[in-house]
Design a protein around this motif. Structure first.
Motif, PDB file in Angstrom:
ATOM      1  N   SER A 156       0.812  -1.213   0.000  1.00 34.97           N
ATOM      2  CA  SER A 156       0.000   0.000   0.000  1.00 34.97           C
ATOM      3  C   SER A 156       0.847   1.265   0.000  1.00 34.97           C
ATOM      4  O   SER A 156       0.326   2.349  -0.125  1.00 34.97           O
ATOM      5  CB  SER A 156      -0.910  -0.003   1.223  1.00 34.97           C
ATOM      6  OG  SER A 156      -0.114  -0.145   2.366  1.00 34.97           O
ATOM      7  N   SER A 157       2.181   1.141   0.132  1.00 33.68           N
ATOM      8  CA  SER A 157       2.960   2.372   0.228  1.00 33.68           C
ATOM      9  C   SER A 157       3.325   2.895  -1.152  1.00 33.68           C
ATOM     10  O   SER A 157       3.321   2.174  -2.147  1.00 33.68           O
ATOM     11  CB  SER A 157       4.239   2.134   1.024  1.00 33.68           C
ATOM     12  OG  SER A 157       5.190   1.516   0.199  1.00 33.68           O
ATOM     13  N   ARG A 158       3.651   4.199  -1.191  1.00 33.98           N
ATOM     14  CA  ARG A 158       3.988   4.798  -2.473  1.00 33.98           C
ATOM     15  C   ARG A 158       5.294   4.234  -3.008  1.00 33.98           C
ATOM     16  O   ARG A 158       5.497   4.125  -4.210  1.00 33.98           O
ATOM     17  CB  ARG A 158       4.070   6.312  -2.313  1.00 33.98           C
ATOM     18  CG  ARG A 158       2.702   6.927  -2.254  1.00 33.98           C
ATOM     19  CD  ARG A 158       2.778   8.367  -1.882  1.00 33.98           C
ATOM     20  NE  ARG A 158       3.266   8.503  -0.519  1.00 33.98           N
ATOM     21  CZ  ARG A 158       3.854   9.584  -0.056  1.00 33.98           C
ATOM     22  NH1 ARG A 158       4.048  10.602  -0.836  1.00 33.98           N
ATOM     23  NH2 ARG A 158       4.246   9.651   1.198  1.00 33.98           N
TER      24      ARG A 158
ATOM     25  N   TRP B 155       4.507   1.248  -4.928  1.00 31.76           N
ATOM     26  CA  TRP B 155       3.865   1.595  -6.204  1.00 31.76           C
ATOM     27  C   TRP B 155       4.907   2.092  -7.192  1.00 31.76           C
ATOM     28  O   TRP B 155       4.883   1.766  -8.363  1.00 31.76           O
ATOM     29  CB  TRP B 155       2.778   2.625  -5.940  1.00 31.76           C
ATOM     30  CG  TRP B 155       2.114   3.191  -7.159  1.00 31.76           C
ATOM     31  CD1 TRP B 155       1.927   4.518  -7.419  1.00 31.76           C
ATOM     32  CD2 TRP B 155       1.529   2.486  -8.251  1.00 31.76           C
ATOM     33  NE1 TRP B 155       1.276   4.670  -8.609  1.00 31.76           N
ATOM     34  CE2 TRP B 155       1.022   3.438  -9.150  1.00 31.76           C
ATOM     35  CE3 TRP B 155       1.405   1.138  -8.590  1.00 31.76           C
ATOM     36  CZ2 TRP B 155       0.391   3.102 -10.329  1.00 31.76           C
ATOM     37  CZ3 TRP B 155       0.778   0.805  -9.775  1.00 31.76           C
ATOM     38  CH2 TRP B 155       0.277   1.769 -10.617  1.00 31.76           C
TER      39      TRP B 155
ATOM     40  N   VAL C  63      -2.824   8.217  -1.308  1.00 33.57           N
ATOM     41  CA  VAL C  63      -2.441   6.847  -0.968  1.00 33.57           C
ATOM     42  C   VAL C  63      -3.651   6.201  -0.300  1.00 33.57           C
ATOM     43  O   VAL C  63      -4.614   6.893   0.053  1.00 33.57           O
ATOM     44  CB  VAL C  63      -1.192   6.825  -0.040  1.00 33.57           C
ATOM     45  CG1 VAL C  63       0.031   7.399  -0.747  1.00 33.57           C
ATOM     46  CG2 VAL C  63      -1.442   7.535   1.272  1.00 33.57           C
TER      47      VAL C  63
ATOM     48  N   GLU D  31      -9.735   7.875  -2.336  1.00 35.58           N
ATOM     49  CA  GLU D  31      -9.867   6.420  -2.502  1.00 35.58           C
ATOM     50  C   GLU D  31     -11.303   5.998  -2.171  1.00 35.58           C
ATOM     51  O   GLU D  31     -11.895   5.168  -2.879  1.00 35.58           O
ATOM     52  CB  GLU D  31      -8.872   5.689  -1.589  1.00 35.58           C
ATOM     53  CG  GLU D  31      -8.871   4.188  -1.817  1.00 35.58           C
ATOM     54  CD  GLU D  31      -8.301   3.395  -0.644  1.00 35.58           C
ATOM     55  OE1 GLU D  31      -7.615   2.400  -0.872  1.00 35.58           O
ATOM     56  OE2 GLU D  31      -8.564   3.765   0.527  1.00 35.58           O
TER      57      GLU D  31
ATOM     58  N   PRO E 229      -3.471   4.201  -6.738  1.00 32.64           N
ATOM     59  CA  PRO E 229      -3.021   5.462  -6.134  1.00 32.64           C
ATOM     60  C   PRO E 229      -2.039   6.204  -7.036  1.00 32.64           C
ATOM     61  O   PRO E 229      -1.166   5.597  -7.642  1.00 32.64           O
ATOM     62  CB  PRO E 229      -2.340   5.005  -4.832  1.00 32.64           C
ATOM     63  CG  PRO E 229      -2.003   3.576  -5.021  1.00 32.64           C
ATOM     64  CD  PRO E 229      -2.895   3.014  -6.085  1.00 32.64           C
ATOM     65  N   CYS E 230      -2.201   7.510  -7.127  1.00 35.07           N
ATOM     66  CA  CYS E 230      -1.300   8.360  -7.925  1.00 35.07           C
ATOM     67  C   CYS E 230      -0.829   9.497  -7.032  1.00 35.07           C
ATOM     68  O   CYS E 230      -1.594   9.991  -6.212  1.00 35.07           O
ATOM     69  CB  CYS E 230      -2.031   8.960  -9.117  1.00 35.07           C
ATOM     70  SG  CYS E 230      -2.709   7.727 -10.231  1.00 35.07           S
ATOM     71  N   ASP E 231       0.392   9.926  -7.230  1.00 36.03           N
ATOM     72  CA  ASP E 231       0.902  10.935  -6.298  1.00 36.03           C
ATOM     73  C   ASP E 231       0.435  12.344  -6.629  1.00 36.03           C
ATOM     74  O   ASP E 231       0.497  13.218  -5.783  1.00 36.03           O
ATOM     75  CB  ASP E 231       2.430  10.856  -6.195  1.00 36.03           C
ATOM     76  CG  ASP E 231       3.122  11.435  -7.404  1.00 36.03           C
ATOM     77  OD1 ASP E 231       2.598  11.277  -8.505  1.00 36.03           O
ATOM     78  OD2 ASP E 231       4.178  12.061  -7.222  1.00 36.03           O
TER      79      ASP E 231
ATOM     80  N   ALA F 253      -1.448  10.301   3.268  1.00 33.53           N
ATOM     81  CA  ALA F 253       0.020  10.338   3.180  1.00 33.53           C
ATOM     82  C   ALA F 253       0.600  10.996   4.428  1.00 33.53           C
ATOM     83  O   ALA F 253       1.691  10.627   4.890  1.00 33.53           O
ATOM     84  CB  ALA F 253       0.459  11.093   1.927  1.00 33.53           C
TER      85      ALA F 253
ATOM     86  N   GLU G  28       0.586   8.312   7.006  1.00 35.08           N
ATOM     87  CA  GLU G  28       1.639   7.346   6.670  1.00 35.08           C
ATOM     88  C   GLU G  28       3.021   7.895   7.056  1.00 35.08           C
ATOM     89  O   GLU G  28       3.872   7.177   7.583  1.00 35.08           O
ATOM     90  CB  GLU G  28       1.585   7.074   5.158  1.00 35.08           C
ATOM     91  CG  GLU G  28       2.581   6.047   4.668  1.00 35.08           C
ATOM     92  CD  GLU G  28       2.735   6.091   3.145  1.00 35.08           C
ATOM     93  OE1 GLU G  28       2.631   7.182   2.553  1.00 35.08           O
ATOM     94  OE2 GLU G  28       2.986   5.028   2.565  1.00 35.08           O
TER      95      GLU G  28
ATOM     96  N   TYR H 157      -2.406   2.748   9.007  1.00 37.94           N
ATOM     97  CA  TYR H 157      -1.027   3.116   9.364  1.00 37.94           C
ATOM     98  C   TYR H 157      -0.752   2.987  10.865  1.00 37.94           C
ATOM     99  O   TYR H 157       0.268   3.472  11.348  1.00 37.94           O
ATOM    100  CB  TYR H 157      -0.718   4.528   8.832  1.00 37.94           C
ATOM    101  CG  TYR H 157      -0.950   4.583   7.335  1.00 37.94           C
ATOM    102  CD1 TYR H 157      -0.157   3.832   6.463  1.00 37.94           C
ATOM    103  CD2 TYR H 157      -2.006   5.306   6.791  1.00 37.94           C
ATOM    104  CE1 TYR H 157      -0.405   3.816   5.098  1.00 37.94           C
ATOM    105  CE2 TYR H 157      -2.255   5.299   5.420  1.00 37.94           C
ATOM    106  CZ  TYR H 157      -1.449   4.549   4.580  1.00 37.94           C
ATOM    107  OH  TYR H 157      -1.692   4.527   3.227  1.00 37.94           O
TER     108      TYR H 157
END
Ligand code: PRE
Length: 427
Positions: free
Chosen positions: A54-56, A59, A134, A140, A154-156, A256, A259, A281
């Motif tokens: 699940s973390s960036r 990804w 995230v 989401e 997910p996209c930053d 985020a 997180e 988290y």
């Protein structure tokens, strides 16, 4: 307000080879564990032994792995001609029937789709929905409401979510455009114009904020509160009471921020985020329902590569963007709006943004000198379907007054009853 720079940035254009940024390269992010790449008729699946977590960071590495897989898939497939066509450079040797329609332009033979009125994606697998943030972000949740049982990607950044759909990494994007307390999310208005995606629906979700910190941390030990600027704006009053001495800092999304606290074991920092983010988290909820008003609702747009067929059997909304024709004088906006008023079409939203191609107009006057007028593009949402004659006639009239006019989408209105919003005691 200090901005913490993102720990991760995924530029899809750089991780995915430019000559495969086409409609025949497809990727799936399945339950966060498995990714597949399809090139034309070839289909390959790649497992990630440790899962695509699940973390960036996970990804990001998935994107990098995908990029290398795409290169090898590209080398072993003869897709170059089709890639040329979908990029708008047909050499005449390709079967156009393989190519989906783009912006409804004639010549691309696939008709408009109605897939957005049904849950199944056209390629037969689970729908992939890009959102900014995230896991645990409100976006989401909005993606899940818009497309139940879909795969959330997910996209930053907002821009990355647009690109993900354009590059067929995702089938849809769900992005916020306005909040009942914080107002418009201007960035997404600008991106709607820059990109060629179509609005195919809207969802509104009640936003219920919590103050989160590491387990055992007390509110009076908090010296810093981090979150998305919209979330900070929506909780300003509560934060003044709960953490009066804490510095308030912007973060790229609410989850985020949660997180970040967990990953860096920050005992002096709290995040404004969802209860789901606390869960994901491992943070505790110091305070629940800290939005300053109960009616805290964010409206998200559902975006796709193709428009849906507008209908009249349920309430529809249509979104347009236009710029005034200079020589038509100063009453253009009044005339445009009256084109709707005369036909009893209600406007639900109007937004003005700088006209990026021509932001200033110098108006000269011999006697008093020159003045600089700011030029705008206007975004208008109105309550009618493009299938209705009154909407078509209104737009025909609007076209007379405008230098450009684009229909961003005609789509079903979110009719979720307001009773599902949190009760006012939540504040
Ligand atoms: O940060 C998040 O969780 C988001 O989904 C973004 C966002 C926004 O952009 O407005 C979405 C809903 C809330 O209004 C707060 C933040």
């Amino acid at each position: 307000m200090q901005t913490i720079s993102p720990a991760f940035s995924c530029d899809l254009k750089s991780v995915i080879q430019p000559n495969l940024t086409a409609k025949n390269a497809r990727y799936s992010h399945v339950n966060g564990k498995r990714v597949s790449v399809r090139c034309g008729y070839r289909s390959e699946s790649f497992s990630f032994p440790n899962g695509v977590g699940s973390s960036r960071a996970d990804w990001q590495s998935s994107c990098a792995i995908l990029a290398s897989k795409v290169v090898s898939a590209e080398n072993s497939s003869s897709m170059a001609d089709q890639v040329a066509v979908v990029n708008g450079h047909s050499n005449g040797s390709v079967d156009l029937s393989l190519v989906p329609s783009q912006n409804g332009k004639p010549g691309l033979v696939q008709p408009l789709t109605i897939t957005d009125l049904s849950p199944a994606p056209s390629h037969g697998s689970t729908l992939r929905v890009a959102y900014q943030g995230v896991p645990g972000a409100y976006s989401e949740a909005a993606a899940g409401k818009a497309y139940p049982n879909s795969e959330a990607i997910p996209c930053d950044q907002f821009d990355v979510a647009f690109q993900a759909v354009e590059l067929w990494i995702a089938d849809r994007a769900v992005l916020p455009v306005e909040n009942s307390l914080g107002g418009s999310i201007h960035r997404n208005y600008d991106l709607l114009l820059r990109h060629r995606l179509h609005i195919v629906g809207e969802v509104q979700i009640p936003v219920h904020h919590c103050l989160l910190a590491l387990p055992g941390v007390r509110a009076d030990c908090i010296t810093r509160v981090i979150s998305h600027p919209q979330a900070l704006a929506q909780t300003e009053g509560s934060l003044n009471k709960l953490t009066p001495k804490a510095a308030i800092e912007a973060f790229h999304d609410t989850a985020a921020a949660a997180e970040y606290i967990a990953a860096n074991n920050l005992h002096d920092t709290a995040a404004v985020a969802s209860a789901r983010a606390a869960d994901l988290y491992g943070l505790q909820i110091l305070a629940d329902g800290i939005q300053d008003y109960a009616g805290n609702v964010t409206r998200f747009l559902m975006l796709a590569r193709d428009p849906i067929i507008p209908r009249t059997d349920r309430p529809f909304k249509t979104s347009i963007v236009f710029a005034a024709q200079e020589h038509k004088g100063t009453s253009v906006l009044f005339k445009v709006l009256s084109a709707f008023a005369f036909r009893n079409i209600s406007l639900t939203k109007i937004e003005s943004r700088p006209h990026h191609n021509c932001p200033l107009r110098v108006v000269g006057d011999e006697n008093v000198g020159t003045s600089k007028h700011f030029e705008y593009t206007f975004y208008v949402d109105f309550e009618a379907s493009m299938a209705e004659a009154r909407a078509q006639n209104a737009l025909a009239e609007v076209q007379e007054y405008t230098s450009f006019l684009r229909v961003l989408g005609s789509y079903p209105m979110d009719m979720t009853p307001w009773s599902t919003l949190p009760p006012s005691e939540d504040v």
